[in-house]
Design a protein around this motif. Structure first.
Motif, PDB file in Angstrom:
ATOM      1  N   LEU A 129       0.854  -1.184   0.000  1.00 25.78           N
ATOM      2  CA  LEU A 129       0.000   0.000   0.000  1.00 25.78           C
ATOM      3  C   LEU A 129       0.889   1.233   0.000  1.00 25.78           C
ATOM      4  CD1 LEU A 129      -2.720  -0.868   2.687  1.00 25.78           C
ATOM      5  CD2 LEU A 129      -2.998  -0.880   0.218  1.00 25.78           C
ATOM      6  N   SER A 135       5.297   3.633   1.930  1.00 17.07           N
ATOM      7  CA  SER A 135       4.998   2.326   1.354  1.00 17.07           C
ATOM      8  C   SER A 135       4.866   1.304   2.477  1.00 17.07           C
ATOM      9  CB  SER A 135       6.116   1.883   0.394  1.00 17.07           C
ATOM     10  OG  SER A 135       6.186   2.731  -0.719  1.00 17.07           O
ATOM     11  N   LEU A 136       3.697   0.681   2.577  1.00 20.13           N
ATOM     12  CA  LEU A 136       3.455  -0.352   3.586  1.00 20.13           C
ATOM     13  C   LEU A 136       3.487  -1.711   2.907  1.00 20.13           C
ATOM     14  CD1 LEU A 136       0.488   0.993   5.761  1.00 20.13           C
ATOM     15  CD2 LEU A 136       2.909   0.923   6.362  1.00 20.13           C
ATOM     16  N   ASP A 137       4.382  -2.567   3.331  1.00 17.18           N
ATOM     17  CA  ASP A 137       4.475  -3.919   2.801  1.00 17.18           C
ATOM     18  C   ASP A 137       3.645  -4.836   3.696  1.00 17.18           C
ATOM     19  OD1 ASP A 137       5.208  -6.540   2.106  1.00 17.18           O
ATOM     20  OD2 ASP A 137       7.142  -5.834   1.329  1.00 17.18           O
ATOM     21  N   LEU A 138       2.536  -5.355   3.158  1.00 18.95           N
ATOM     22  CA  LEU A 138       1.637  -6.190   3.961  1.00 18.95           C
ATOM     23  C   LEU A 138       2.182  -7.594   4.181  1.00 18.95           C
ATOM     24  CD1 LEU A 138      -1.856  -5.165   2.551  1.00 18.95           C
ATOM     25  CD2 LEU A 138      -0.431  -4.051   4.267  1.00 18.95           C
ATOM     26  N   TYR A 141       4.980  -6.443   7.044  1.00 15.18           N
ATOM     27  CA  TYR A 141       4.518  -5.457   8.025  1.00 15.18           C
ATOM     28  C   TYR A 141       5.570  -4.377   8.256  1.00 15.18           C
ATOM     29  CZ  TYR A 141      -0.006  -7.218   9.608  1.00 15.18           C
ATOM     30  OH  TYR A 141      -1.337  -7.564   9.681  1.00 15.18           O
ATOM     31  N   LEU A 143       7.284  -0.509   7.076  1.00 12.63           N
ATOM     32  CA  LEU A 143       7.018   0.798   6.484  1.00 12.63           C
ATOM     33  C   LEU A 143       8.306   1.327   5.881  1.00 12.63           C
ATOM     34  CD1 LEU A 143       5.467   3.457   5.975  1.00 12.63           C
ATOM     35  CD2 LEU A 143       6.077   4.133   8.312  1.00 12.63           C
ATOM     36  N   PHE A 157       1.090   0.044  12.667  1.00  7.38           N
ATOM     37  CA  PHE A 157       1.041  -0.381  11.266  1.00  7.38           C
ATOM     38  C   PHE A 157      -0.410  -0.484  10.790  1.00  7.38           C
ATOM     39  CE2 PHE A 157       0.829  -3.353   7.797  1.00  7.38           C
ATOM     40  CZ  PHE A 157       1.941  -3.073   7.023  1.00  7.38           C
ATOM     41  N   ASN A 158      -1.253  -1.124  11.594  1.00  5.75           N
ATOM     42  CA  ASN A 158      -2.637  -1.339  11.181  1.00  5.75           C
ATOM     43  C   ASN A 158      -3.439  -0.039  11.147  1.00  5.75           C
ATOM     44  OD1 ASN A 158      -2.647  -4.138  10.649  1.00  5.75           O
ATOM     45  ND2 ASN A 158      -2.632  -4.573  12.831  1.00  5.75           N
ATOM     46  N   LYS A 161      -2.310   1.521   7.936  1.00  5.07           N
ATOM     47  CA  LYS A 161      -2.904   0.724   6.851  1.00  5.07           C
ATOM     48  C   LYS A 161      -4.368   1.111   6.634  1.00  5.07           C
ATOM     49  CE  LYS A 161      -3.981  -4.136   5.778  1.00  5.07           C
ATOM     50  NZ  LYS A 161      -5.396  -4.222   6.139  1.00  5.07           N
ATOM     51  N   THR A 162      -5.119   1.241   7.736  1.00  6.04           N
ATOM     52  CA  THR A 162      -6.530   1.609   7.633  1.00  6.04           C
ATOM     53  C   THR A 162      -6.695   2.998   7.027  1.00  6.04           C
ATOM     54  OG1 THR A 162      -7.085   0.239   9.554  1.00  6.04           O
ATOM     55  CG2 THR A 162      -8.669   1.956   8.942  1.00  6.04           C
ATOM     56  N   GLU A 165      -5.906   2.738   3.268  1.00 12.29           N
ATOM     57  CA  GLU A 165      -6.946   2.003   2.551  1.00 12.29           C
ATOM     58  C   GLU A 165      -8.214   2.832   2.391  1.00 12.29           C
ATOM     59  OE1 GLU A 165      -6.119  -2.697   3.551  1.00 12.29           O
ATOM     60  OE2 GLU A 165      -7.282  -1.503   4.969  1.00 12.29           O
TER      61      GLU A 165
END
Length: 226
Positions: A129, A135-138, A141, A143, A157-158, A161-162, A165
């Motif tokens: 994302l 840049s967040l690598d899912l 986890y 950044l 992180f979450n 991410k939210t 998104e």
């Protein structure tokens, strides 16, 4: 293979019960009676979660948390009799993942442990994302910001991410609590603010904007409002 948990608790009766309940669930459990002993164990083995009392001899829980966070983003749950709002906010400012006050239900503790460990499991999609320079690598986890890796706790992180998104939506504090914590939270919603403050401090860019009285959103090239 079941996850390994490190329990740091100086009340031997509570410690014994915690260890018994966790082992009954199939977890590998080590335990320590004080913070110094706990840190020594932490450095010797790999763990998936730390359960941490605050008022311990030799080294208190806050100090232990600071030491762990210097080198690891492992999930940390405080288990403590300190139930003042200021104590809880201090815990979250030190980047703990949860804060449970004594006395507590052992069945509820197990569910909170499962929830935190569930959030720690990485996805395998390899999806990334992005938001402007972030840049967040899912999958890992992690950044990345302009080729620099930034350490985030799982909750941080979450949250980020939210926000990415849902951008450009404004996400309420209640919405973040519901999606990130994963259970009904009855404490002060300012724990979300504490996590946001930590994220801002780490990324050092004014991306996260506070929408007064509502929650948060992301904006490019704008001054973030505290």
């Amino acid at each position: 293979m079941k996850e390994s948990i490190l329990v740091m608790e100086d009340d031997l009766n509570i410690q014994e019960l915690i260890v018994e309940f966790l082992r009954a669930e199939g977890y590998n459990v080590d335990f320590a009676n004080d913070g110094l002993e706990g840190i020594q164990l932490f450095k010797q083995k790999e763990y998936n979660l730390v359960l941490l009392d605050i008022m311990m001899p030799n080294l208190d829980g806050y100090s232990v948390c600071k030491m762990i966070r210097k080198s690891s983003s492992i999930p940390i749950i405080f288990l403590t009799a300190l139930d003042e709002e200021s104590d809880q906010l201090k815990g979250f400012n030190l980047e703990c993942d949860d804060y449970i006050t004594k006395p507590f239900s052992f069945n509820l503790l197990i569910q909170r442990v499962k929830a935190v460990l569930r959030r720690g499991k990485y996805t395998t999609s390899g999806e990334v994302l992005t938001f402007d320079k972030l840049s967040l690598d899912l999958n890992t986890y992690s950044l990345n910001l302009e080729d620099n890796n930034i350490e985030l706790t799982l909750k941080e992180f979450n949250i980020l991410k939210t926000l990415i998104e849902k951008h450009p939506q404004v996400i309420t504090r209640e919405g973040l609590l519901d999606s990130i914590w994963g259970y009904d939270y009855y404490g002060d919603m300012r724990i979300v603010d504490a996590h946001i403050k930590n994220i801002r401090k780490k990324i050092k860019l004014p991306y996260i904007k506070t929408v007064k009285g509502i929650g948060y959103t992301l904006e490019k090239d704008t001054e973030a409002v505290e």
